[in-house]
Scaffold this motif. Structure first.
Motif, PDB file in Angstrom:
ATOM      1  N   HIS A 220     -73.464 -40.535  50.398  1.00 48.96           N
ATOM      2  CA  HIS A 220     -74.020 -40.505  51.755  1.00 48.96           C
ATOM      3  C   HIS A 220     -73.863 -39.086  52.301  1.00 48.96           C
ATOM      4  O   HIS A 220     -72.834 -38.432  52.054  1.00 48.96           O
ATOM      5  N   PRO A 221     -74.846 -38.567  53.031  1.00 49.09           N
ATOM      6  CA  PRO A 221     -74.745 -37.193  53.554  1.00 49.09           C
ATOM      7  C   PRO A 221     -73.457 -36.895  54.300  1.00 49.09           C
ATOM      8  O   PRO A 221     -72.920 -35.788  54.190  1.00 49.09           O
ATOM      9  N   ASP A 222     -72.921 -37.864  55.023  1.00 49.63           N
ATOM     10  CA  ASP A 222     -71.668 -37.628  55.757  1.00 49.63           C
ATOM     11  C   ASP A 222     -70.510 -37.326  54.814  1.00 49.63           C
ATOM     12  O   ASP A 222     -69.598 -36.570  55.155  1.00 49.63           O
ATOM     13  N   ARG A 223     -70.535 -37.927  53.620  1.00 51.74           N
ATOM     14  CA  ARG A 223     -69.484 -37.651  52.631  1.00 51.74           C
ATOM     15  C   ARG A 223     -69.564 -36.200  52.159  1.00 51.74           C
ATOM     16  O   ARG A 223     -68.534 -35.554  51.951  1.00 51.74           O
ATOM     17  N   LEU A 224     -70.789 -35.700  51.962  1.00 52.84           N
ATOM     18  CA  LEU A 224     -70.955 -34.322  51.520  1.00 52.84           C
ATOM     19  C   LEU A 224     -70.456 -33.354  52.586  1.00 52.84           C
ATOM     20  O   LEU A 224     -69.773 -32.375  52.279  1.00 52.84           O
ATOM     21  N   VAL A 225     -70.767 -33.632  53.839  1.00 53.32           N
ATOM     22  CA  VAL A 225     -70.304 -32.771  54.930  1.00 53.32           C
ATOM     23  C   VAL A 225     -68.780 -32.759  54.982  1.00 53.32           C
ATOM     24  O   VAL A 225     -68.153 -31.711  55.159  1.00 53.32           O
ATOM     25  N   ALA A 226     -68.169 -33.921  54.781  1.00 53.64           N
ATOM     26  CA  ALA A 226     -66.712 -34.030  54.854  1.00 53.64           C
ATOM     27  C   ALA A 226     -66.022 -33.198  53.786  1.00 53.64           C
ATOM     28  O   ALA A 226     -64.906 -32.723  53.986  1.00 53.64           O
ATOM     29  N   ARG A 227     -66.681 -33.001  52.639  1.00 54.70           N
ATOM     30  CA  ARG A 227     -66.026 -32.233  51.573  1.00 54.70           C
ATOM     31  C   ARG A 227     -66.451 -30.769  51.552  1.00 54.70           C
ATOM     32  O   ARG A 227     -66.126 -30.043  50.615  1.00 54.70           O
TER      33      ARG A 227
ATOM     34  N   THR B 272     -58.771 -15.194  50.873  1.00 58.69           N
ATOM     35  CA  THR B 272     -57.929 -14.449  51.808  1.00 58.69           C
ATOM     36  C   THR B 272     -58.483 -14.483  53.227  1.00 58.69           C
ATOM     37  O   THR B 272     -57.737 -14.697  54.191  1.00 58.69           O
ATOM     38  N   ALA B 273     -59.794 -14.300  53.356  1.00 65.45           N
ATOM     39  CA  ALA B 273     -60.410 -14.214  54.682  1.00 65.45           C
ATOM     40  C   ALA B 273     -60.253 -15.499  55.479  1.00 65.45           C
ATOM     41  O   ALA B 273     -60.120 -15.463  56.706  1.00 65.45           O
ATOM     42  N   PHE B 274     -60.259 -16.652  54.786  1.00 64.01           N
ATOM     43  CA  PHE B 274     -60.221 -17.930  55.494  1.00 64.01           C
ATOM     44  C   PHE B 274     -58.985 -18.746  55.106  1.00 64.01           C
ATOM     45  O   PHE B 274     -59.004 -19.966  55.097  1.00 64.01           O
ATOM     46  N   GLU B 275     -57.901 -18.030  54.845  1.00 68.92           N
ATOM     47  CA  GLU B 275     -56.685 -18.672  54.367  1.00 68.92           C
ATOM     48  C   GLU B 275     -56.177 -19.736  55.334  1.00 68.92           C
ATOM     49  O   GLU B 275     -55.702 -20.791  54.924  1.00 68.92           O
ATOM     50  N   GLY B 276     -56.266 -19.467  56.635  1.00 65.83           N
ATOM     51  CA  GLY B 276     -55.742 -20.410  57.623  1.00 65.83           C
ATOM     52  C   GLY B 276     -56.763 -21.419  58.098  1.00 65.83           C
ATOM     53  O   GLY B 276     -56.490 -22.196  59.015  1.00 65.83           O
ATOM     54  N   ASP B 277     -57.937 -21.435  57.508  1.00 65.91           N
ATOM     55  CA  ASP B 277     -59.020 -22.318  57.952  1.00 65.91           C
ATOM     56  C   ASP B 277     -59.690 -22.944  56.726  1.00 65.91           C
ATOM     57  O   ASP B 277     -60.762 -22.531  56.312  1.00 65.91           O
ATOM     58  N   PRO B 278     -59.048 -23.967  56.136  1.00 70.57           N
ATOM     59  CA  PRO B 278     -59.557 -24.520  54.877  1.00 70.57           C
ATOM     60  C   PRO B 278     -60.952 -25.116  54.993  1.00 70.57           C
ATOM     61  O   PRO B 278     -61.745 -25.049  54.040  1.00 70.57           O
ATOM     62  N   GLU B 279     -61.293 -25.698  56.149  1.00 65.94           N
ATOM     63  CA  GLU B 279     -62.634 -26.294  56.299  1.00 65.94           C
ATOM     64  C   GLU B 279     -63.717 -25.222  56.225  1.00 65.94           C
ATOM     65  O   GLU B 279     -64.714 -25.373  55.502  1.00 65.94           O
TER      66      GLU B 279
ATOM     67  N   SER C 154     -62.286 -22.702  40.669  1.00 63.02           N
ATOM     68  CA  SER C 154     -60.895 -22.662  41.121  1.00 63.02           C
ATOM     69  C   SER C 154     -60.784 -22.692  42.636  1.00 63.02           C
ATOM     70  O   SER C 154     -59.758 -23.076  43.188  1.00 63.02           O
ATOM     71  N   LEU C 155     -61.864 -22.315  43.315  1.00 59.52           N
ATOM     72  CA  LEU C 155     -61.833 -22.243  44.777  1.00 59.52           C
ATOM     73  C   LEU C 155     -62.392 -23.494  45.421  1.00 59.52           C
ATOM     74  O   LEU C 155     -61.932 -23.915  46.474  1.00 59.52           O
ATOM     75  N   CYS C 156     -63.374 -24.108  44.793  1.00 57.47           N
ATOM     76  CA  CYS C 156     -64.094 -25.220  45.411  1.00 57.47           C
ATOM     77  C   CYS C 156     -63.250 -26.483  45.434  1.00 57.47           C
ATOM     78  O   CYS C 156     -62.711 -26.906  44.427  1.00 57.47           O
TER      79      CYS C 156
ATOM     80  N   ARG D  49     -63.342 -22.300  54.874  1.00 52.82           N
ATOM     81  CA  ARG D  49     -63.287 -21.727  53.522  1.00 52.82           C
ATOM     82  C   ARG D  49     -64.126 -22.546  52.562  1.00 52.82           C
ATOM     83  O   ARG D  49     -64.876 -21.991  51.743  1.00 52.82           O
ATOM     84  N   ARG D  50     -64.041 -23.890  52.649  1.00 52.45           N
ATOM     85  CA  ARG D  50     -64.847 -24.741  51.776  1.00 52.45           C
ATOM     86  C   ARG D  50     -66.335 -24.524  52.034  1.00 52.45           C
ATOM     87  O   ARG D  50     -67.125 -24.412  51.099  1.00 52.45           O
ATOM     88  N   ARG D  51     -66.722 -24.463  53.303  1.00 56.84           N
ATOM     89  CA  ARG D  51     -68.137 -24.328  53.646  1.00 56.84           C
ATOM     90  C   ARG D  51     -68.677 -22.960  53.224  1.00 56.84           C
ATOM     91  O   ARG D  51     -69.777 -22.859  52.688  1.00 56.84           O
ATOM     92  N   VAL D  52     -67.894 -21.911  53.480  1.00 54.83           N
ATOM     93  CA  VAL D  52     -68.336 -20.566  53.099  1.00 54.83           C
ATOM     94  C   VAL D  52     -68.375 -20.425  51.582  1.00 54.83           C
ATOM     95  O   VAL D  52     -69.319 -19.859  51.026  1.00 54.83           O
ATOM     96  N   SER D  53     -67.364 -20.947  50.903  1.00 49.13           N
ATOM     97  CA  SER D  53     -67.334 -20.817  49.440  1.00 49.13           C
ATOM     98  C   SER D  53     -68.482 -21.580  48.807  1.00 49.13           C
ATOM     99  O   SER D  53     -69.095 -21.108  47.834  1.00 49.13           O
ATOM    100  N   PHE D  54     -68.824 -22.755  49.343  1.00 50.73           N
ATOM    101  CA  PHE D  54     -69.971 -23.493  48.828  1.00 50.73           C
ATOM    102  C   PHE D  54     -71.254 -22.687  49.002  1.00 50.73           C
ATOM    103  O   PHE D  54     -72.054 -22.554  48.077  1.00 50.73           O
ATOM    104  N   SER D  55     -71.441 -22.137  50.198  1.00 50.95           N
ATOM    105  CA  SER D  55     -72.660 -21.374  50.497  1.00 50.95           C
ATOM    106  C   SER D  55     -72.779 -20.157  49.587  1.00 50.95           C
ATOM    107  O   SER D  55     -73.855 -19.870  49.043  1.00 50.95           O
ATOM    108  N   ILE D  56     -71.685 -19.446  49.413  1.00 50.18           N
ATOM    109  CA  ILE D  56     -71.700 -18.240  48.589  1.00 50.18           C
ATOM    110  C   ILE D  56     -71.922 -18.598  47.117  1.00 50.18           C
ATOM    111  O   ILE D  56     -72.660 -17.916  46.401  1.00 50.18           O
TER     112      ILE D  56
END
Length: 236
Positions: free
Chosen positions: A198-205, A28-35, A105-107, A37-44
């Protein structure tokens, strides 16, 4: 903006409830910002599942704490928020199975074997092996998380082989190859894995740059496995 600032801002808004509502809160918090959301959800996911894994063998060692700090290079200003999330995860009565399923389900896309979920599992292995040994209860925890994430046995073994010695077939397991594979086929598989990881691929996802020790670990294991296989096949 550093991912830790975004995580800190998010954690500061959390009520002191269990983590069962955390996934929906991130969505909900990052609904309009998928990038983001992915980074925060990974970290959490890494923080919360690390906390739950720390309880798997009943002991949190200094080595595991240092490995956690290696992956999580957290600015002093954000450490209070991260510590709060870590402690919430440890105290949460919900089992890790439920939480891992919610994170799956989120990642990323949510499809089976989502690459981001593999990144999370690699990070957990990095912490588990920090004291030089992956305890059988930790391995059981990681295997269970892998199943929840949708990995089949072969895929999980390929991930585990990057961190835990699995015997004679270890280099082949790392590359996901059967013994008897031809030199050309093995080289194609190696090049594919090297490109995909490659590290750039990980950053992209969605893997934040602060976590790229995971990518470096993985590439080192892939390169090491290929060197052993290449040497053996050329000598044959």
């Amino acid at each position: 903006m550093s991912i830790w600032v975004r995580v800190g801002d998010f954690v500061a808004t959390l009520a002191s409830s269990a983590l069962t509502s955390l996934v929906e809160a991130v969505r909900t918090a990052f609904e309009g910002d998928p990038e983001t959301r992915r980074r925060v959800s990974f970290s959490i996911a890494m923080i919360a599942l690390s906390a739950k894994m720390a309880k798997a063998d009943g002991i949190v060692t200094d080595h595991e704490i240092r490995a956690f700090q290696q992956i999580f290079s957290i600015p002093e200003s954000e450490r209070t928020h991260v510590a709060r999330l870590y402690n919430l995860a440890k105290q949460d009565i919900a089992g890790y199975e439920s939480y891992a399923a919610q994170m799956a389900s989120l990642c990323g896309s949510g499809h089976q074997n989502c690459a981001c979920l593999q990144d999370i599992l690699d990070g957990l292995f990095h912490i588990a092996k920090a004291d030089g040994y992956v305890h059988e209860k930790e391995l059981a925890f990681l295997s269970s998380v892998g199943e929840i994430f949708g990995f089949d046995e072969a895929h999980f073994e390929a991930i585990a082989a990057r961190h835990v010695h699995l015997g004679e077939a270890d280099p082949y397991t790392v590359l996901g190859l059967p013994r008897g594979t031809s030199f050309d086929e093995a080289r194609r598989r190696y090049r594919q894995l090297a490109s995909e990881n490659h590290p750039d691929r990980l950053v992209a996802r969605g893997v934040p740059r602060e976590f790229l020790i995971i990518a470096n670990d993985r590439i080192a294991a892939i390169n090491g496995a290929w060197e052993k296989i290449e040497k053996a096949l050329k000598a044959a």
